[in-house]
Design an enzyme around this catalytic site. Structure first.
Site, PDB file in Angstrom:
ATOM      1  N   ARG A   1       2.731  -0.160  -1.977  1.00  0.00           N
ATOM      2  CA  ARG A   1       3.567   0.027  -0.774  1.00  0.00           C
ATOM      3  C   ARG A   1       3.633  -1.260   0.035  1.00  0.00           C
ATOM      4  O   ARG A   1       4.671  -1.612   0.603  1.00  0.00           O
ATOM      5  CB  ARG A   1       3.005   1.164   0.092  1.00  0.00           C
ATOM      6  CG  ARG A   1       3.237   2.550  -0.492  1.00  0.00           C
ATOM      7  CD  ARG A   1       2.370   3.596   0.202  1.00  0.00           C
ATOM      8  NE  ARG A   1       2.539   3.621   1.632  1.00  0.00           N
ATOM      9  CZ  ARG A   1       1.590   4.004   2.495  1.00  0.00           C
ATOM     10  NH1 ARG A   1       0.401   4.385   2.077  1.00  0.00           N
ATOM     11  NH2 ARG A   1       1.833   4.008   3.786  1.00  0.00           N
TER      12      ARG A   1
ATOM     13  N   HIS B   1     -11.598  10.771  12.415  1.00  0.00           N
ATOM     14  CA  HIS B   1     -10.932   9.553  11.939  1.00  0.00           C
ATOM     15  C   HIS B   1     -10.101   8.960  13.058  1.00  0.00           C
ATOM     16  O   HIS B   1      -9.371   9.678  13.751  1.00  0.00           O
ATOM     17  CB  HIS B   1     -10.029   9.873  10.750  1.00  0.00           C
ATOM     18  CG  HIS B   1      -9.275   8.674  10.265  1.00  0.00           C
ATOM     19  ND1 HIS B   1      -9.852   7.711   9.469  1.00  0.00           N
ATOM     20  CD2 HIS B   1      -8.008   8.256  10.494  1.00  0.00           C
ATOM     21  CE1 HIS B   1      -8.980   6.761   9.230  1.00  0.00           C
ATOM     22  NE2 HIS B   1      -7.848   7.058   9.827  1.00  0.00           N
TER      23      HIS B   1
ATOM     24  N   SER C   1      -2.131   9.314   2.864  1.00  0.00           N
ATOM     25  CA  SER C   1      -3.089   8.251   2.567  1.00  0.00           C
ATOM     26  C   SER C   1      -4.338   8.387   3.450  1.00  0.00           C
ATOM     27  O   SER C   1      -5.475   8.242   2.980  1.00  0.00           O
ATOM     28  CB  SER C   1      -2.404   6.901   2.800  1.00  0.00           C
ATOM     29  OG  SER C   1      -3.334   5.856   2.798  1.00  0.00           O
TER      30      SER C   1
ATOM     31  N   ASP D   1      -4.791   6.357  -4.120  1.00  0.00           N
ATOM     32  CA  ASP D   1      -4.346   5.855  -2.817  1.00  0.00           C
ATOM     33  C   ASP D   1      -4.489   4.336  -2.758  1.00  0.00           C
ATOM     34  O   ASP D   1      -3.618   3.640  -2.237  1.00  0.00           O
ATOM     35  CB  ASP D   1      -5.157   6.519  -1.695  1.00  0.00           C
ATOM     36  CG  ASP D   1      -4.863   5.892  -0.343  1.00  0.00           C
ATOM     37  OD1 ASP D   1      -3.716   5.997   0.113  1.00  0.00           O
ATOM     38  OD2 ASP D   1      -5.768   5.267   0.237  1.00  0.00           O
TER      39      ASP D   1
ATOM     40  N   LYS E   1      -8.517  10.530   2.032  1.00  0.00           N
ATOM     41  CA  LYS E   1      -9.864   9.932   2.088  1.00  0.00           C
ATOM     42  C   LYS E   1     -10.826  10.824   2.865  1.00  0.00           C
ATOM     43  O   LYS E   1     -11.998  10.936   2.521  1.00  0.00           O
ATOM     44  CB  LYS E   1      -9.770   8.526   2.699  1.00  0.00           C
ATOM     45  CG  LYS E   1      -9.147   7.545   1.695  1.00  0.00           C
ATOM     46  CD  LYS E   1      -8.758   6.215   2.291  1.00  0.00           C
ATOM     47  CE  LYS E   1      -7.432   6.261   2.982  1.00  0.00           C
ATOM     48  NZ  LYS E   1      -6.692   5.032   3.122  1.00  0.00           N
TER      49      LYS E   1
HETATM   50  N1  URA Z   1      -4.168   3.730   6.914  1.00  0.00           N
HETATM   51  C1  URA Z   1      -4.279   4.257   5.662  1.00  0.00           C
HETATM   52  O1  URA Z   1      -5.373   4.573   5.201  1.00  0.00           O
HETATM   53  N2  URA Z   1      -3.145   4.422   4.948  1.00  0.00           N
HETATM   54  C2  URA Z   1      -1.923   4.112   5.401  1.00  0.00           C
HETATM   55  O2  URA Z   1      -0.954   4.311   4.701  1.00  0.00           O
HETATM   56  C3  URA Z   1      -1.837   3.559   6.689  1.00  0.00           C
HETATM   57  C4  URA Z   1      -2.978   3.377   7.431  1.00  0.00           C
END
Ligand code: URA
Length: 433
Positions: A168, A82, A183, A161, A187
């Protein structure tokens, strides 16, 4: 359990239990906890932080809030990568076949892009015939046979999320380390990875602007992954200028293929070797990082990674002849150069501005509904440290319908030319725990 008590507990700086975190995430996902209570809780987390255990429990609760991809039909340790996002970052297109050529299965779920350029899926669709709509059983059998495949993102990955991120965004709680780390990690975990390699970017084109912030995020994510039973490593890499020499979908595929041929830009190649080594080591194909680096470098030099790219493309319906003929990919009807306004050395290229310029040329999506022009974008002819003469081309723009004027203005603003030759450190650190 009452949400108000959990808000107060966090407000007082106390650690929440696994059951309490599950109560919050499950309740928020099913709608029994309203936005106003979740906002108050997110703000309490913003000010009071979370322990490593809490961060891991939050990550797992969000990972389990929707679909989870089952990769158990695929043999071997599935390693995912990632990147926290950058401009011109086409590493996935190089890494997937490179790592697969070393025997590590790459079962990658990728998305479409919003912003600068497309995501990995958009880029791959520049290759004629390439498709990502494959069912899970076919996906698993392709990976078992070839060690690499890329599939489109599932519709219901981590709904908790998705909801929390949107909240947020409007409550001033995006910039919270435990919330960002969980977050990102939820994923990856929901996508089925056994091991995870993270590329945390720093600089003007990155989410994290300073080394200190990037290190804190990398450590937080590595801790979460390891506590969750997924071996995780990270590197911190530069995004103070765009990576590589192209920003745009088909243009980035071309650069990825050049890199697999051993002719890629030095920074992109070095980053791919570093990330690839970690992936091969975590995938159990090398005794240590040094051995992994040797294997990865060898497969980049001996043509095995390029051969694997051809197999990968063909297995998903694409035409592998693109490797020898880039004109098979979409071509822009118009090109225009941007010329240096002074003589000296390039001292800065603000990556964000270059990204926006590429988007204005048609390479990215301003909104989810925008259509993308796969042939549009730009080639970076001069990078930081390169000497330039006034009037020499620094960037070549590619477009069909888009106007060059505004993009050119942004590119001129992004470039600084000075007297001192500057060098950029590409890899700032490697975070192993
Ligand atoms: N990328 C994400 O997937 N989540 C965040 O909170 C910030 C960047």
């Amino acid at each position: 359990m009452r949400m108000v008590d959990l808000i107060i507990k966090k407000q007082e700086g106390k650690a929440l239990t696994k059951e309490e975190i599950r109560f919050i995430i499950d309740g928020y996902t099913d709608g029994s906890i309203p936005d106003y209570q979740m906002s108050a809780w997110a703000m309490a987390v913003f000010f009071q932080d979370m322990t490593d255990e809490e961060r891991m429990e939050l990550t797992m609760a969000m990972a389990e809030s929707g679909d989870q991809i089952d990769l158990s039909a695929i043999e071997g340790i599935k390693v995912d990568k990632h990147s926290t996002g950058g401009v011109g970052d086409t590493t996935t297109l190089v890494l997937a076949p490179l790592v697969a050529s070393c025997g590590v299965p790459v079962a990658k779920m990728s998305g479409r892009g919003l912003g600068h350029t497309g995501g990995t899926l958009d880029k791959l669709e520049s290759i004629p015939g390439f498709h990502v709509e494959i069912d899970e059983a076919t996906f698993a059998s392709i990976v078992n046979e070839n060690k690499v495949a890329v599939i489109g993102q599932s519709g219901n990955l981590c709904p908790a999320d998705k909801k929390l991120y949107a909240l947020r965004d409007v409550t001033g709680t995006v910039n919270s380390l435990p919330l960002i780390a969980s977050s990102i990690m939820c994923k990856k975990i929901a996508a089925g990875a056994d091991a995870i390699v993270l590329d945390v970017k720093i600089g003007a084109g990155a989410f994290m602007k300073t080394e200190e912030d990037a290190r804190a995020l990398a450590h937080a994510m590595v801790k979460i992954g390891n506590l969750a039973g997924r071996k995780t490593m990270a590197i911190i890499s530069d995004m103070s200028q765009p990576l590589g020499v192209a920003v745009g979908n088909a243009l980035e595929v071309e650069v990825a293929i050049e890199t697999l041929k051993g002719n890629g830009p030095k920074d992109l190649e070095a980053l791919c070797i570093e990330l690839g080594s970690q992936m091969v080591y975590l995938g159990g194909k090398a005794a240590d990082l040094a051995e992994a680096r040797e294997l990865v470098t060898e497969n980049l030099r001996n043509g095995k990674a390029l051969e694997k790219f051809k197999v990968f493309v063909a297995s998903q319906g694409g035409n592998p002849a693109v490797v020898d003929d880039y004109s098979l990919m979409p071509q822009a009807s118009r090109q225009q150069e941007v010329l240096a306004e002074a003589t000296g050395y390039v001292t800065e290229i603000v990556a964000d501005d270059i990204g926006v310029a590429a988007m204005l040329l048609g390479a990215g999506r301003a909104t989810k509904e925008s259509t993308i022009d796969l042939s549009a974008g730009l080639k970076i002819l001069k990078k930081v440290g390169d000497p330039v003469r006034k009037g020499e081309a620094i960037v070549r723009m590619f477009a069909n319908k888009a106007d060059f004027g505004q993009a050119e203005k942004l590119i001129q603003e992004a470039y600084s030319i000075g007297e001192e030759q500057k060098e950029i450190t590409l890899i700032h650190s490697v975070i192993l725990d």
